[in-house]
Motif scaffolding. Structure first.
Motif, PDB file in Angstrom:
ATOM      1  N   GLN A 143      42.267 -80.632 -41.253  1.00  0.00           N
ATOM      2  CA  GLN A 143      42.867 -79.135 -41.294  1.00  0.00           C
ATOM      3  C   GLN A 143      43.845 -79.080 -40.412  1.00  0.00           C
ATOM      4  N   GLU A 144      43.975 -79.669 -39.004  1.00  0.00           N
ATOM      5  CA  GLU A 144      45.198 -79.758 -38.471  1.00  0.00           C
ATOM      6  C   GLU A 144      46.134 -80.417 -38.882  1.00  0.00           C
ATOM      7  N   THR A 176      51.981 -77.594 -42.998  1.00  0.00           N
ATOM      8  CA  THR A 176      52.443 -76.150 -43.279  1.00  0.00           C
ATOM      9  C   THR A 176      53.788 -75.800 -42.493  1.00  0.00           C
ATOM     10  N   TYR A 177      53.527 -76.075 -41.396  1.00  0.00           N
ATOM     11  CA  TYR A 177      54.760 -75.690 -40.390  1.00  0.00           C
ATOM     12  C   TYR A 177      56.081 -76.470 -40.651  1.00  0.00           C
ATOM     13  N   THR A 214      51.247 -70.916 -37.557  1.00  0.00           N
ATOM     14  CA  THR A 214      51.300 -70.692 -36.138  1.00  0.00           C
ATOM     15  C   THR A 214      50.650 -71.820 -35.297  1.00  0.00           C
ATOM     16  N   ASN A 215      49.486 -72.155 -36.111  1.00  0.00           N
ATOM     17  CA  ASN A 215      48.568 -73.373 -35.543  1.00  0.00           C
ATOM     18  C   ASN A 215      49.530 -74.770 -35.433  1.00  0.00           C
ATOM     19  N   GLY A 216      50.086 -74.776 -36.828  1.00  0.00           N
ATOM     20  CA  GLY A 216      50.890 -75.930 -37.077  1.00  0.00           C
ATOM     21  C   GLY A 216      52.065 -76.033 -35.933  1.00  0.00           C
ATOM     22  N   ARG A 217      52.600 -74.823 -35.624  1.00  0.00           N
ATOM     23  CA  ARG A 217      53.624 -75.074 -34.511  1.00  0.00           C
ATOM     24  C   ARG A 217      53.298 -75.503 -33.160  1.00  0.00           C
TER      25      ARG A 217
END
Length: 296
Positions: free
Chosen positions: A192-193, A199-200, A215-218
């Motif tokens: 998932q990470e 995505t980022y 946001t998590n990808g950033r």
């Protein structure tokens, strides 16, 4: 049916056409009589000149076949000797250009139009013989093989940088090769990470509002990728880390391809040409690649 006619009042004499007053050949076909006109004077002159020219050609040039081959001609001229002389002149000019090119720096080559064109032409030949299989006939590249016409360069786009890359290759067997290698994050991050990170990376410059995954990808990018690719994804040529904030991708910029690249990494190899090509040939192909449009 043909008939032979004799002149009126003179059974043994030639027939003369009543309209033109010209003597006929005596032949008639379906009422048509053939006039005995002489050949035009210009035609006779051309014919005689052609005969004289042919005789002169036979004497001057090799023409007549003999048991031992052919006559050598008055001057011993052959097309093979002519080719040999012309090639000798070309090779002499080529040696002179090569001598100048060998002694010149890249800056001096760029300032000399004649020397630049010589280097570019020679580089084009070397490129077609050695580089087209991977980079394409026009340097357009393909998946996994860099496009040499754009402005993205892993190790620098100046002509000297290109020459260095040609010399040592990338991840080749050369002791000084460009050995940059991205780690495979499949063993470091959760699926998932990796999906969030892809995505980022795939939408750094997108105008769409950030999603949770973005946001998590950033955060993951800042933790794991900034040291090589830069805070804004501008890349780092010293490390061979590609720029990520443009639309140019070596393996593809779609989400699934980015996930695969992050998970397994990429390990493309370019051979070192230092031991395969002469120094001048390496420098010529560097000039040619630099001139394709993406050189700096």
């Amino acid at each position: 049916m043909t008939k032979d006619h004799k002149g009126e009042g003179n059974p043994s004499g030639p027939e003369v056409d009543e309209v033109s007053g010209i003597q006929t050949t005596g032949h008639e076909w379906d009422g048509l009589r053939e006039l005995d006109n002489p050949a035009p004077r210009w035609w006779l002159i051309v014919w005689m000149v052609s005969i004289v020219f042919a005789v002169g050609y036979w004497v001057i040039y090799p023409a007549w076949p003999t048991l031992g081959g052919h006559t050598k001609g008055l001057f011993g001229w052959t097309q093979f000797e002519k080719l040999k002389v012309e090639q000798g002149e070309i090779f002499a000019r080529q040696r002179e250009h090569r001598r100048k090119f060998h002694a010149a720096s890249f800056e001096q080559v760029n300032q000399d139009p004649a020397l630049f064109e010589f280097a570019r032409a020679g580089g084009a030949v070397v490129f077609k013989e050695n580089c087209v299989a991977c980079h394409g006939a026009g340097g357009e590249g393909r998946k996994g093989y860099p496009n040499l016409n754009d402005d993205d360069w892993l190790f620098g786009g100046a002509v000297g940088d290109i020459y260095r890359t040609i010399q040592v290759g990338s991840r080749s067997t050369h002791v000084d090769t460009h050995a940059a290698m991205m780690p495979a994050f499949g063993a470091m991050l959760k699926p998932q990470e990796i999906d969030d990170l892809a995505t980022y990376v795939g939408s750094m410059n997108a105008s769409q509002p950030p999603s949770v995954a973005w946001t998590n990808g950033r955060v993951l990018f800042e933790t794991n990728c900034v040291s090589c690719h830069g805070a804004m994804g501008e890349g780092n040529r010293a490390l061979g880390a590609p720029q990520l904030n443009d639309a140019i991708w070596l393996y593809g910029g779609d989400h699934d391809t980015l996930v695969q690249s992050i998970t397994k990494s990429r390990a493309g190899v370019m051979p070192a040409w230092e031991q395969r090509l002469s120094v001048d040939d390496q420098r010529m192909v560097a000039v040619y690649v630099h001139s394709l449009g993406g050189g700096e």
